[in-house]
Design a protein around this motif. Structure first.
Motif, PDB file in Angstrom:
ATOM      1  N   UNK A   1      35.171  33.595  42.596  1.00 26.42           N
ATOM      2  CA  UNK A   1      34.401  34.751  43.080  1.00 26.42           C
ATOM      3  C   UNK A   1      33.603  34.301  44.296  1.00 26.42           C
ATOM      4  N   UNK A   2      34.265  34.338  45.431  1.00 27.55           N
ATOM      5  CA  UNK A   2      33.670  33.907  46.705  1.00 27.55           C
ATOM      6  C   UNK A   2      34.006  34.950  47.755  1.00 27.55           C
ATOM      7  N   UNK A   3      33.079  35.167  48.642  1.00 23.04           N
ATOM      8  CA  UNK A   3      33.332  36.074  49.754  1.00 23.04           C
ATOM      9  C   UNK A   3      33.433  37.514  49.310  1.00 23.04           C
ATOM     10  N   UNK A   4      34.485  38.190  49.745  1.00 19.77           N
ATOM     11  CA  UNK A   4      34.638  39.613  49.465  1.00 19.77           C
ATOM     12  C   UNK A   4      34.804  39.873  47.966  1.00 19.77           C
ATOM     13  N   UNK A   5      35.502  38.968  47.256  1.00 20.69           N
ATOM     14  CA  UNK A   5      35.684  39.165  45.816  1.00 20.69           C
ATOM     15  C   UNK A   5      34.341  39.140  45.091  1.00 20.69           C
TER      16      UNK A   5
ATOM     17  N   UNK B   1      41.385  33.669  32.707  1.00 14.88           N
ATOM     18  CA  UNK B   1      39.971  34.009  32.817  1.00 14.88           C
ATOM     19  C   UNK B   1      39.815  35.273  33.658  1.00 14.88           C
ATOM     20  N   UNK B   2      39.107  36.253  33.130  1.00 14.69           N
ATOM     21  CA  UNK B   2      38.890  37.526  33.826  1.00 14.69           C
ATOM     22  C   UNK B   2      37.443  37.954  33.599  1.00 14.69           C
ATOM     23  N   UNK B   3      37.072  39.051  34.231  1.00 16.83           N
ATOM     24  CA  UNK B   3      35.712  39.549  34.077  1.00 16.83           C
ATOM     25  C   UNK B   3      35.747  41.059  33.875  1.00 16.83           C
ATOM     26  N   UNK B   4      34.682  41.569  33.262  1.00 22.47           N
ATOM     27  CA  UNK B   4      34.470  42.996  33.170  1.00 22.47           C
ATOM     28  C   UNK B   4      32.972  43.268  33.261  1.00 22.47           C
TER      29      UNK B   4
ATOM     30  N   UNK C   1      32.175  42.280  43.002  1.00 21.84           N
ATOM     31  CA  UNK C   1      31.632  42.190  41.640  1.00 21.84           C
ATOM     32  C   UNK C   1      30.128  42.425  41.663  1.00 21.84           C
ATOM     33  N   UNK C   2      29.446  41.787  42.633  1.00 23.45           N
ATOM     34  CA  UNK C   2      27.993  41.937  42.718  1.00 23.45           C
ATOM     35  C   UNK C   2      27.599  43.383  42.967  1.00 23.45           C
TER      36      UNK C   2
ATOM     37  N   UNK D   1      23.397  39.528  37.127  1.00 17.35           N
ATOM     38  CA  UNK D   1      24.335  38.900  38.060  1.00 17.35           C
ATOM     39  C   UNK D   1      23.741  39.036  39.466  1.00 17.35           C
ATOM     40  N   UNK D   2      23.453  37.890  40.129  1.00 15.39           N
ATOM     41  CA  UNK D   2      22.757  37.909  41.413  1.00 15.39           C
ATOM     42  C   UNK D   2      23.572  37.164  42.459  1.00 15.39           C
ATOM     43  N   UNK D   3      23.014  37.115  43.663  1.00 13.18           N
ATOM     44  CA  UNK D   3      23.683  36.457  44.785  1.00 13.18           C
ATOM     45  C   UNK D   3      23.857  34.972  44.539  1.00 13.18           C
ATOM     46  N   UNK D   4      23.018  34.383  43.676  1.00 13.64           N
ATOM     47  CA  UNK D   4      23.114  32.961  43.388  1.00 13.64           C
ATOM     48  C   UNK D   4      24.295  32.637  42.497  1.00 13.64           C
ATOM     49  N   UNK D   5      24.947  33.625  41.954  1.00  8.36           N
ATOM     50  CA  UNK D   5      26.057  33.385  41.029  1.00  8.36           C
ATOM     51  C   UNK D   5      27.403  33.346  41.727  1.00  8.36           C
ATOM     52  N   UNK D   6      27.433  33.282  43.047  1.00 10.11           N
ATOM     53  CA  UNK D   6      28.703  33.177  43.778  1.00 10.11           C
ATOM     54  C   UNK D   6      29.307  31.798  43.545  1.00 10.11           C
TER      55      UNK D   6
END
Length: 1459
Positions: free
Chosen positions: A1100-1104, A1017-1020, A1108-1109, A1075-1080
């Motif tokens: 996707x928590x913290x610095x990661x 699983x990855x993101x772009x 992205x955000x 994509x918002x802060x609630x999506x952590x």
């Protein structure tokens, strides 16, 4: 007049003035009065006696000569007596006057003493007041900064060679400053006992212990204990001092090799957590600080991945707050309390949670009441909470304190404080008796905190801990919101009141009822009217005694905004009915329906006493107390337990916070003391009666002591100490052995002497301070929770003689397992004395019991400390010994083991390996001989398995299994199991690579297959800020299913999460438009395809998550920005060839109406020409950059589609970089050095396009850097840089270099100022210097003469000027270029050789003309002309221009001027 008693809490303190006149002053005044009375009486007596004598002499008539002579004689005697009396009288008078003077001095001294006393008392009172205030402030400050000791850097172990110095250091912090004590093997280190041996220092929290010239006796465990009033911490480290002989190099490393490369694949999937130090039962007082800490080892130690740490109090998860701080890292987990309250009392549990399971530890912390402010006052309430908060109303609840030794609580005061202030306001005028109180009168929208104080007959308690802040808001407001959907996806949110139309006067409230009834108040609740209208509502409550027919308004003064209200001041025993009216600005509603009759009374009562209390033994300092719950336990809060030493009737509280279970472990008791216990139940109304007392119980452990150790062996001796080893007792007493005690005595002595005062945990110990060549024997006793067992039999006599042999000492602690018909497994421990080189292996010998011949089992040494001995004879009894080997040879054999019968027990079973139905690999062992006390111990390589991350042990009855959680190659080895309390039943199994691969293959066949993935699983992130999550499987069938899970919640295909799957390519994706802060959180995709399954997660928590955000937000903003005029390239700069700073930017998507502006510090920056936006390039030139050009430069674009801004701040590093870039251009174009001679010296110049002093330039003479000084001056202008040699000498010859640095390269220009170049320059300098000297000293007119003078005939003219010259110049006056003849008409005066004047008396027309003054000395001079115009009286003054200073004409020197 009758006196009315008032409650003590309303009384004011009375202050009484105390006089400073003391008894001593009163005694001094009385003594002075007595002396004055005595002096007055003595003077009156002397006066009366003199009067009597004079009267006697006046008597008589004519007498004869003889009589006359006798009379004369008597008269002479009387005269002499009178004189003597007179002298006495005068002496007395003088003494009286002296006494009076002294008395006056005493009076003055008394007055001064009184004055001084007043001053001292006033000063003392002021000092005491200041001290009290400073002490209070200091106490408050110390309370804020005080904390228990905390070790920041711990001690580190050291291994050194003899005669080397050892320095142990650690860092500790705390307030007050902790006191540090050092210990060696639990013995306090005293510097005075061995002067020069130890040096202890403390510098700014860094504590140091230095051991000078360490010897072998210094090998020990060193501990440091830091203590202050808030707590105690410790740290320890081992120091090993080694010996070596000859020219052999010492071994610098005695641990594992550290140079081996680390594996790139970490073979761990679970964490193994082992506690090294644990917090125990803690006893503290309110207001103190404490830290609960556990030292632990987490395996593997991954910096980026750690197990989860959770703290619980009474099984309730704790979170960080202003009261508690948590820390996890650096090998420890801690929970710190900055200010303890009784709310913090409870059972604390530390849980280390990982995929492999949970490791936890629990201990109780007791927090007793702080000293009361008033003697006998109760303790503070606790657990203050707020409920049912509304606009102006909240219910506050709390728990009552335990009043074991104080008088009962008669009520409570509730205080409130608005958040952000320190102003506490008492809410109730009289004490409330129930642990619940409705607080009204709050201001809507404000937040409040609450605290409670208990009160009894002695006084008021300390305030409780403040509650959590609560806001005065109506929770129903949110329910009144309604969403209305419009066209498309739009919707609006309004209040339901907006749909009610024009409602002016509201309707009455509904559902008026009593939500809470007590003896002192009734809480009324109701529903707001429907419809209610748009205006704010207020409520008025009315009450009426049943049957009276009259209504009384309760809140006439204050309107209520909340649909709840507490009514006080109700008559006891009378029923009331109530009704409520609604009001707004338009008017008052009709009354609501009348409530049913309500009578103020307590709805709950004090609970009944608990039932039978049973106390049972637990440990030597604790007792388990159990009791039956009370029959009436309505709204029970908990229980309080009290204890009393039997026979004293002095009860003490065991817990200070109610517990809600009927079993409690009472800690902190005195071992061996007898106690009685009682329990009382607690609810909001109060505490119950005390329960019946328990039976008397003696505090002692419920376990037995262990049996005696055996097999005492001498392992090492250095002439002053002996190292002993022994075997564990055969019977442990049912509890782990806590340690051992050693006694010693010399041979043939009767008395035994204690070696260690505290138990030794290890079965090896070094006995110090022995006499060399003496014989000693020892005995050892073991201890556990039950106490100390019987000592062992005395050992054999050991001679205290230093071991110096090069071979190793004996191995020790020989044990046996897996005894079969022809084999057994033998284990031992490494020798303490290794000789002069490391141990390389071991030989194992055996013989039949009774035989003299030893047989060696292994032909070559074994490096392991275990060996399987085979080819033994069944039924024979054997004894064994072990010999260690090093480079010098075979060492001393171990003590002979106990006899072992080689014979397998009937029915002995072996370990079997298999795979269960779920595909888990296991090792299994059955033992029918198990007992209730038996325990299965699994080992790998004969070391106990204690890794829950890798293994799981399941034991049921006589069957035990060892499961491999994640089998891998590191699991290859020998596994064994032993069963305690079965006379040595054990077995082993060799797990080789082939067997492990076979088992893993079976496991894989049984378990579900996995779906292989081409990519996890990855993101772009797309251009519009959309985020796409995707993965690709190698193959998916048409029946495959999948799920997207975000933070443990499945999401489906929607507008916010567009999910799709292409099963032909195996790609599964989800696109999120916003994509918002609630999506952590954690994103997971689960795939099922038949039996096969797989999943992939992305965290996707913290610095990661922030990365992205930020990228998504940036892309979205960039997309929106580019819809209008924008900057394709933001502001940047370069430097032109003309050394001008050029600001540049590129613009895009502009049109004719687009406006471009330059600004500096938000002020419009005017330019000669506007940029051509069609070309897309905008430039701004800054010529001759300097500090005045620093500032914030902006380029702005704006039209009807939007605007964009680009900012460049020229300051700091940007400004410095610009100077360096200019230096690069100027340095490349700099001219060669040129010579310019001046009267001051020789100047070297370098011309360049632009120069500023902020450029990094240097001048060198003969490669030596030149600093600006009086002799060498360095400077420059905008066109050049220069360096001037003032008053050059021969030493100034040589090569000169000018250097300018551009950040990378140095640009240099050089000139050789020597030989002819120096001579010519020096000659020119001398000429210029001489000319300057002559110019400076020639004759000249400094000032005072005008060029034209107009004067009326008959007046006097005075021409005055100041001249200068060195030497003094010659002054000559001329008229019309002819010498002036001096007479009474023309007079010339020279004063002080510098003030010169020409006076003309009675000027006439003939005096008109040109007057000249000639000033000259040997260096030259000058001539000044003055035109004088004379007009007659009555004539018009000639029209001439205003006079100006006369211009001099130079006169050359008459002869050459010497140097």
């Amino acid at each position: 007049m009758s006196s009315v008693s008032v409650p003590f809490y309303q009384k004011r303190h009375k202050h009484f003035d105390q006089s400073y006149r003391n008894i001593q002053t009163r005694y001094l005044l009385e003594e002075y009065a007595a002396k004055k009375r005595a002096a007055t009486q003595s003077s009156s007596i002397q006066k009366s006696s003199s009067q009597k004598a004079s009267s006697k002499t006046s008597i008589g008539g004519t007498t004869c000569r003889l009589c006359e002579k006798r009379i004369n004689t008597s008269e002479e005697e009387q005269e002499s007596k009178r004189r003597s009396r007179s002298l006495l009288s005068s002496y007395g008078e003088a003494r009286r006057e002296r006494f009076l003077n002294e008395l006056s001095f005493i009076e003055e001294d008394v007055r001064l003493a009184r004055s001084h006393a007043r001053e001292k008392l006033d000063k003392y009172s002021i000092e005491e007041m200041v001290k009290d205030k400073m002490a209070w402030e200091r106490h408050a400050c110390e309370e804020r900064i005080s904390r228990a000791p905390e070790i920041l850097v711990r001690l580190r172990s050291h291994t050194v060679w003899e005669k080397m110095n050892v320095k142990l250091c650690f860092t500790v912090q705390g307030f007050p400053t902790p006191v540090v004590q050092w210990y060696k093997n639990d013995s306090l280190i005293c510097q005075a006992s061995e002067p020069g041996k130890y040096r202890i220092e403390s510098n700014y929290g860094v504590q140091t212990l230095e051991i000078n010239r360490a010897n072998f006796d210094d090998t020990a465990t060193y501990s440091a204990v830091a203590t202050n009033v808030h707590g105690q911490v410790s740290t320890n480290a081992a120091v090993v001092v080694r010996r070596f002989r000859g020219e052999e190099e010492p071994y610098h490393s005695v641990g594992l090799p550290i140079g081996l490369p680390l594996s790139s694949i970490i073979p761990y999937t679970h964490f193994d957590v082992q506690f090294l130090e644990k917090f125990g039962v803690t006893f503290k007082t309110e207001g103190e600080t404490v830290t609960l800490k556990c030292s632990l080892v987490v395996t593997p130690d991954l910096k980026r991945l750690q197990p989860r740490v959770e703290w619980y109090r009474d099984n309730v998860l704790l979170k960080e707050s202003k009261w508690t701080k948590m820390f996890f890292g650096e090998g420890q987990a801690s929970l710190s309390f900055g200010h303890l309250n009784k709310d913090d009392e409870g059972l604390y549990t530390l849980r280390i949670i990982s995929r492999g399971g949970v490791t936890d530890h629990s201990a109780f912390m007791f927090v007793k009441d702080a000293d009361a402010l008033v003697t006998g006052a109760p303790g503070a309430p606790m657990d203050v909470k707020c409920h049912d908060a509304n606009r102006d109303y909240v219910i506050v609840t709390w728990k009552p304190p335990n009043t074991t030794s104080e008088s009962p609580v008669i009520g409570y005061f509730v205080d409130r404080c608005e958040v952000g202030t320190d102003n506490w306001i008492q809410c109730n005028d009289s004490p409330v008796k129930v642990c619940k109180y409705p607080v009204s009168g709050l201001f809507e929208g404000r937040s409040y905190m609450f605290r409670v104080r208990a009160i009894n007959n002695a006084g008021i308690s300390r305030p409780s801990r403040v509650s959590e802040a609560v806001a005065a808001l109506d929770p129903v407001d949110l329910k009144r919101l309604q969403a209305i959907h419009l066209e498309g996806d739009k919707e609006i949110v309004i209040y339901k009141d907006d749909l009610e139309g024009d409602v002016q006067i509201p309707g009455p409230p509904t559902n008026v009822h009593a939500s809470e009834i007590s003896k002192t108040y009734v809480v009324l609740s109701w529903d707001p009217p429907v419809p209610r209208g748009k205006e704010p509502l207020m409520y008025f409550i009315e009450k009426s005694v049943v049957g009276s027919g009259s209504w009384q308004r309760v809140n006439a003064q204050t309107a209520v905004r909340s649909p709840r209200y507490a009514v006080f001041d109700l008559a006891e025993g009378k029923p009331y009915v109530f009704r409520v009216l609604t009001a707004n600005k338009h008017g008052l509603s009709d009354p609501s329906e009348i409530t049913v009759p309500i009578q103020a009374q307590d709805m709950i009562v004090v609970p009944s006493a608990p039932g039978r209390v049973l106390a049972s033994r637990n440990t030597k300092t604790s007792v388990v107390v159990q009791w039956d719950k009370p029959k009436h336990e309505e709204d029970l809060i908990g229980y309080y337990i009290d204890c009393c030493v039997a026979g004293t009737n002095k009860w003490e509280p065991c817990n200070h916070k109610p517990i809600d279970y009927n079993r409690f472990v009472v800690h902190g008791l005195t071992t061996g003391e007898q106690y009685i216990f009682r329990v009382k139940a607690v609810n909001a109304v109060g505490t119950s009666e005390n329960s019946q007392e328990s039976d008397v119980i003696k505090v002692q452990a419920a376990l037995t002591v262990p049996s005696h150790p055996y097999g005492i062996t001498l392992l090492n001796c250095d002439g002053q100490s002996m190292t002993l080893g022994w075997k564990v007792p055969k019977f442990s007493g049912g509890s782990p052995i806590l340690g051992y005690y050693i006694d010693k005595r010399e041979a043939h002595h009767h008395n035994w002497h204690e070696v260690n005062s505290s138990p030794i945990k290890e079965r090896i110990f070094t006995v110090e301070n022995l006499t060399e060549q003496a014989f000693y024997e020892f005995k050892i006793a073991a201890t556990n929770l039950a106490g100390i067992g019987q000592p062992s039999d005395p050992s054999e006599h050991f001679k205290c003689e230093a071991w110096t042999m090069p071979e190793p000492g004996p191995a020790y602690d020989l044990t046996f397992c897996e005894v079969r018909d022809t084999s057994l497994v033998m284990l031992w421990k490494e020798p303490v004395y290794s000789g002069n080189s490391p141990i390389t292996g071991y030989f194992v010998d055996y013989k039949e019991e009774g035989s003299e011949e030893w047989i060696t089992v292994n032909e070559s040494t074994t490096k392991n400390r275990y060996l399987k001995v085979t080819d033994l004879h069944q039924g024979k009894t054997y004894v064994f010994q072990v010999r260690a080997v090093n480079a010098s040879g075979v060492g001393k054999p171990s003590d002979t083991s106990e006899a072992v019968l080689v014979e397998a027990r009937p029915g002995t079973k072996e370990i079997s390996a298999g795979v269960d139905e779920d595909g888990n690999i296991y090792l299994s062992f059955d033992c029918p001989e198990v007992t209730d006390a038996s325990h299965f111990t699994w080992c790998k390589s004969y070391e106990e398995i204690a890794d829950p991350e890798k293994f799981n042990i399941e034991t049921e009855g006589d069957h035990s299994k060892l499961y491999f959680k994640n089998p891998e190659k590191s699991d290859i080895g020998t596994y064994s199991v032993s069963v305690s309390d079965t006379d040595g039943i054990s077995s082993s199994f060799v797990m080789d690579e082939e067997e492990l691969e076979h088992l893993m293959a079976l496991s894989n066949e049984i378990k579900n297959p996995t779906i292989p993935l081409k990519s996890e699983l990855a993101y772009e992130i797309f251009d519009k800020g959309q985020v796409r999550f995707w993965l690709q499987a190698e193959h998916l069938s048409p029946d495959a299913s999948y799920r997207f899970i975000i933070n443990d919640r499945e999401v489906s295909d929607s507008e916010t999460h567009r999910i799709k799957c292409d099963k032909s390519t195996g790609i599964i994706e989800m696109v999120m438009d916003r994509f918002t802060i609630e999506n952590e959180g954690t994103y997971t995709v689960q795939i099922h395809d038949g039996k096969a399954k797989n999943q992939s997660s992305l965290v996707l928590i913290g610095d990661a998550f922030k990365a992205v955000l930020e990228e998504a937000e940036f892309q979205r903003k960039e997309f929106l920005r580019k819809q209008g005029p924008h900057f394709a390239e933001y502001l940047h700069w370069d430097v032109t060839e003309e050394c001008e700073v050029r600001l540049k930017c590129k613009v895009a998507n502009t049109k004719k109406e687009t406006v471009f502006k330059w600004l500096k510090d938000d002020v419009l920056y005017e330019t000669e020409t506007l940029p051509d936006l069609e070309k897309g390039l905008c430039e701004l030139l800054i010529p001759k950059l300097s500090k005045k050009d620093q500032g914030e430069y902006k380029a702005t674009l704006k039209d009807d589609r939007g605007q964009d801004v680009s900012i460049l701040e020229i300051a700091g590093k940007v400004y410095d970089d610009m100077i360096l870039a200019m230096s690069r251009v100027c340095g490349a174009s700099a001219s060669p050095l040129k010579i310019l001679c001046t009267p001051e010296g020789i100047r070297l110049q370098c011309f360049m396009k632009y120069f500023t002093e902020e450029m990094k330039v240097n001048w060198y003479h003969k490669d030596a850097k030149i600093s600006s000084s009086e002799h060498m001056r360095i400077g420059g202008s905008e066109e050049m840089a220069w360096m001037q040699i003032c008053e050059p000498t021969e030493k100034d010859k040589g090569k000169y270099t000018f250097e300018i640095f551009d950040g990378k390269d140095n640009h240099k220009r050089s000139l050789d100022l020597s030989g002819q170049a120096f001579d010519e320059a020096f000659a020119e300098f001398q000429q210029l210097k001489a000319a300057a000297f002559a110019e400076k000293n020639r004759g000249k007119v400094i000032g005072g003469l005008p060029d034209v003078v107009t004067i009326m005939e008959g007046k006097s003219l005075n021409l005055t000027c100041t001249v200068f010259g060195n030497p003094d110049p010659e002054v000559i006056w001329f008229k019309n270029d002819k010498d002036i003849e001096l007479n009474e008409h023309f007079m010339v005066k020279v004063e002080q050789a510098k003030y010169v004047s020409l006076s003309i008396k009675g000027v006439t027309s003939e005096d008109s003309g040109k007057y000249s003054i000639n000033v000259k000395n040997k260096y030259g001079g000058e001539k000044i002309d003055v035109t004088v115009s004379v007009y007659k009286h009555g004539e018009q003054i000639p029209d001439i221009s205003p006079p100006q200073a006369a211009k001099p004409k130079l006169i050359p020197a008459s002869s050459s001027i010497p140097e």
